[in-house]
Scaffold this motif. Structure first.
Motif, short mmCIF file in Angstrom:
data_model
loop_
_atom_site.label_atom_id
_atom_site.label_comp_id
_atom_site.label_asym_id
_atom_site.label_seq_id
_atom_site.Cartn_x
_atom_site.Cartn_y
_atom_site.Cartn_z
N ILE A 76 0.88 -1.22 -0.02
CA ILE A 76 -0.09 -0.06 0.00
C ILE A 76 0.93 1.23 -0.09
O ILE A 76 2.18 1.08 0.51
N SER A 80 -2.31 -4.54 2.12
CA SER A 80 -3.85 -4.30 1.69
C SER A 80 -4.85 -5.19 2.10
O SER A 80 -5.82 -4.97 2.56
N ASP A 108 -5.47 -4.65 5.79
CA ASP A 108 -6.39 -3.36 6.01
C ASP A 108 -7.86 -3.72 5.82
O ASP A 108 -8.85 -3.34 6.31
N SER A 109 -7.88 -4.62 4.75
CA SER A 109 -9.49 -5.31 4.46
C SER A 109 -9.80 -5.90 5.62
O SER A 109 -10.96 -5.97 6.21
#
Lengths: 261, 637
Positions: free
Chosen positions: B347, B465, B468-469
């Protein structure tokens, strides 16, 4: 297969698993998983050292390296020896083999597990007279500074008291199985607390080396004979004050009752 | 942080402006001096400790009303007496927290790296609670509650303060949260005011409301203030100040690694564990007297300290600010630190370029330089007049200023100058549980997990990522049972070169096979994933564990395992269930004073053991006792 013949006619076979810490086979019996492939590997001769010990036809298969200790003082080495009989030469052999494979002159703690006399219970009864010879052998390692602390496994309160009363060098630990129950029997807890015997815990089965494990070790090898275990030894190396395990491995010794000699 | 002391007057936001770059550049110098002195610290032992934040509640049994008692500061003064007198071997240490109804307690000395210590955690937590309770009035209770259900409702504090409009609260300009509930130590009001001033307007936290049968649709709150009205969204619970976030409690733990590399490794491998533990510990479904459609506080706090300007939020073209920033100062981490982890840094990491070049030129490795430079995109929010010009070689206040106002899921902590403390990592996501038993369970579980990661050289890395999801999912209503989370299938890589197995075992982003339930991650599933608990049990078979510690640990694992499988409810689900089944509840998402009263009375009874709550944690067989570990940790040598 020359090696199958050598093995089938051997009196005994000792196998070292090497460090099995990273074999995360969650669903399989760890002992089987650790020792199974070793004999087979030796038989197909891709392991290059059939170490024949002094006595004829006593074979030792070393299945791998242990952990290279940079600083021995940072590491705590613990052995648990599962004896199949109350036999002090066997203990001596187990300890000496372990000192050899671990390349050390000093073990921090040795726990003795004797053949169970009551397989229905997690606690066993042993008279001091039964275990005296073996215990004295273990004491001699302490006296020679090869072992620091010694203890037993699965002793009930009476047996621990009996051992503690008669032994020259007292047990510092009693390792017990608490899978089913969270509280040790009152008399054991009280005696241990009073005499500063640590009650440690384990999850080993009462019968550690059932025939199927021995079969598993020799499976798919074509080796014949009536093989019975004489000891199993497990070692662990743990970094002190960080509680990180660096090494865990097994030594097993099998004797062949149908050896040709 | 030691006792919260301060030198001089807090600078106003205007006064602080000329020093922003001063603090930042000296902060970097302080980090470098520290790093150069301490990067080669050899072989520290494991030390660790927990932090529990508590709230003081005042029960009005006659009128069935509960308020937050604003006595935290005065209690903290008393609780800190022994520490001020420099007494040794204290049971606990106390710190004021953001809100003046809170106190934060930690064990008096860190726990050490041996198994018997796991048996004193719960006992120590009980002693802490008792220490505070003894100072309270008869109608007051200390509780480890993550969010007060009616935080921000009329008269939610005692004493109560009238709020007629934003001008009632010059610090926060909140319509709901009185400035008097902010702890008076200048750090806290300064932070509050300066976050608002930097942002250019009040913070606006909008949390989706749980839509029940009789909840108005759209759900729109009555707000008589243009700034707030502009910030509020329909169908959301609107909150307008830092207190709504930083006035919540949590459960954190910090551990000392043996060296900087181990600290980086734990930081990296625990980052993917954060969302899992956030979901498991979720304890906060109620906000401002309403039932929300989330179970955990994370995004609320993120919003409560979001000091980004409209430019940084990407709402206006960049003119005064340097860049658009994706996250609040309070959020999940944006980059891993170990060189092996680099390929999973997928990210965008905004950095302070100047800081980064200074760090790189000084010989800091790329990933650590990036990490610090990422923290350094934030401005200092407070500064004290006598703490402006510092000795960069021996002080770290400017470094700490920025570091400690980057509230991320994990925190990488360099050793403070002039102390014997080593490199540390802080695990910051867990929500506070109602009882000491549960809090101890989470703490012990995570410390054991670190031992398992280090012992088996496990690899939990995945693209950030995906982390984070997972973070987003983990806060949803009933995420434990309803959501699936990205997690590595193959965590055992020690037998092959690390980078190779990493690439082999993780096949791109859209592979659904990598999503698992929390039950699978925690309890394992044949041929899919070994499970944290089976791994911990396996580890425990290789170390010396005494009977007492083993029994406590078993109960803790049992709790975590059954929370994961759904056999026990999370605190959030239990609270939700209690409220929606309350006879006075009108299916309108509203948590009235008397519902909140009954809920908190029940929580208190459960904590005290007066009411058994099978739904939350069954019937633990064993209670750890407060015993001073009498064995010398050095035994065996």
């Amino acid at each position: 297969m020359e090696r199958v013949k050598i093995l089938s006619s051997a009196n005994s076979l000792a196998i070292h698993s090497g460090n099995v810490l990273y074999n995360l086979v969650m669903s399989m019996d760890e002992i089987c998983a650790s020792l199974c492939g070793n004999v087979k590997a030796w038989l197909i001769e891709n392991v290059n050292q059939p170490i024949c010990q002094s006595k004829k036809s006593s074979l030792f298969i070393d299945g791998g390296s242990t952990y290279e200790m940079e600083n021995r003082d940072d590491i705590k080495i613990t052995l648990k020896v599962f004896l199949q009989a109350f036999d002090s030469p066997t203990l001596q052999e187990a300890l000496d083999t372990a000192l050899g494979v671990l390349k050390t002159s000093r073990i921090d703690s040795v726990l003795l597990s004797f053949p169970p006399n009551n397989s229905d219970s997690n606690f066993q009864q042993f008279k001091f007279s039964t275990i005296e010879a073996v215990w004295k052998k273990l004491e001699s390692y302490v006296e020679n500074h090869a072992v620091n602390k010694i203890g037993v496994c699965d002793f009930d309160g009476t047996s621990l008291q009996d051992l503690f009363t008669h032994a020259k060098i007292k047990p510092t630990t009693n390792q017990i199985n608490l899978v089913q129950c969270c509280t040790p029997p009152d008399d054991l807890a009280a005696f241990a607390a009073e005499n500063e015997v640590m009650l440690l815990t384990h999850r080993d089965p009462t019968v550690i080396l059932p025939p199927k494990t021995v079969q598993c070790i020799l499976s798919d090898t074509g080796v014949t004979g009536d093989w019975r275990p004489s000891y199993l030894l497990r070692y662990t190396c743990v970094v002190k004050l960080r509680e990180i395990v660096k090494c865990r491995g097994y030594l097993v010794k099998l004797s062949n009752r149908q050896a040709s000699t | 942080m030691g006792l919260l002391e301060f030198d001089g007057e807090p600078l106003s936001w205007q006064q602080l402006q000329p020093y922003v770059e001063h603090v930042k550049s000296h902060g970097i110098q302080q980090f470098l001096h520290n790093y150069n002195r301490l990067m080669k610290r050899p072989g520290d032992m494991l030390k660790w400790g927990d932090e529990v934040e508590y709230m003081i509640l005042k029960f009005d049994h006659k009128n069935k009303k509960v308020q937050l008692s604003l006595r935290g500061e005065e209690l903290c003064e008393i609780l800190q007496e022994k520490e001020r007198k420099k007494m040794k071997n204290l049971t606990s240490l106390w710190r004021p927290e953001y809100a003046s109804y809170m106190v934060e307690g930690t064990p008096g000395v860190p726990y050490l790296g041996y198994m018997a210590q796991f048996n004193v955690v719960e006992g120590n937590m009980r002693m802490r609670r008792k220490e505070v309770q003894e100072l309270l009035n008869e109608d007051e209770q200390i509780m480890s509650l993550t969010v007060f259900p009616r935080l921000g409702c009329v008269n939610f504090t005692h004493p109560a303060y009238d709020i007629t409009g934003p001008e009632s609260n010059p610090v926060s300009r909140s319509l709901y949260f009185p400035d008097q509930a902010i702890t008076s130590h200048p750090r806290f009001p300064s932070l509050t005011r300066n976050i608002r001033l930097r942002r250019g307007k009040k913070v606006a936290i909008n949390i989706p409301i749980f839509k029940d049968k009789n909840t108005p649709s759209p759900f729109i709150e009555q707000i008589n203030d243009p700034e707030s009205a502009a910030g509020a969204k329909p169908d959301h619970i609107y909150m307008d100040c830092m207190g709504f976030g930083m006035g919540n409690s949590c459960l954190q733990l910090t551990f000392q690694a043996c060296n900087i590399e181990e600290a980086k490794l734990l930081y990296d491998h625990l980052a993917p564990v954060c969302p899992i533990m956030l979901a498991l510990s979720a304890a906060s479904p109620l906000y401002k007297g309403y039932i929300a459609d989330i179970d955990a506080r994370w995004q609320v706090i993120a919003g409560s300290v979001d000091d980004r300007t409209s430019e940084e939020l990407g709402l206006e073209p960049l003119k005064h600010n340097k860049q658009v920033i994706r996250k609040s100062r309070y959020d999940s981490i944006d980059s891993y630190l170990s060189s092996n982890s680099k390929i999973f840094n997928d990210i965008n990491v905004e950095v302070n370029q100047e800081a980064k070049s200074t760090l790189l030129n000084a010989g800091i490795d790329e990933l650590l330089a990036q990490h610090i430079a990422h923290l350094w995109i934030r401005d200092p929010l407070t500064l004290f007049s006598k703490k402006i010009d510092l000795d960069d070689e021996n002080e770290a206040d400017h470094f700490e200023n920025i570091q400690s106002t980057n509230w991320q899921s994990m925190r990488f902590k360099p050793p403070p100058p002039g102390s014997s403390i080593g490199w540390r990592v802080e695990f910051r996501v867990c929500e506070a549980q109602l009882t000491d038993f549960e809090n101890a369970a989470f703490v012990v579980f995570i410390v054991l997990l670190t031992r398992v990661i280090l012992t088996y050289k496990l690899d939990f890395l995945m693209p950030l990522s995906h982390v984070d999801s997972n973070m987003e999912k983990s806060q949803k209503n009933n995420a434990i049972l309803k959501e699936k989370f990205y997690f590595r299938k193959n965590v055992n890589t020690s037998r092959s070169p690390a980078c190779c197995t990493q690439l082999c075992s993780f096949n791109g982003k859209s592979n659904d096979n990598n999503q698992m339930t929390i039950d699978t991650i925690i309890n394992g599933k044949e041929d899919v994933f070994p499970g944290f608990i089976p791994l911990i049990r396996r580890y425990l078979d290789s170390v010396e564990v005494g009977v007492e510690a083993r029994c406590s640990i078993s109960e803790y694992l049992n709790l975590i395992g059954k929370r994961a499988s759904g056999e026990y409810m999370s605190a959030a689900q239990w609270i939700r269930h209690f409220v929606t089944n309350h006879p006075e509840y009108k299916q309108d998402s509203v948590v009235t004073d008397s519902i909140a009263y009954d809920l908190l009375v029940r929580c208190d009874q459960i904590e005290k053991g007066e009411v058994k709550c099978h739904q939350l944690f069954g019937m633990p067989r064993h209670k750890s006792e407060y015993i001073q570990a009498n064995k010398d940790p050095m035994n065996g040598s």
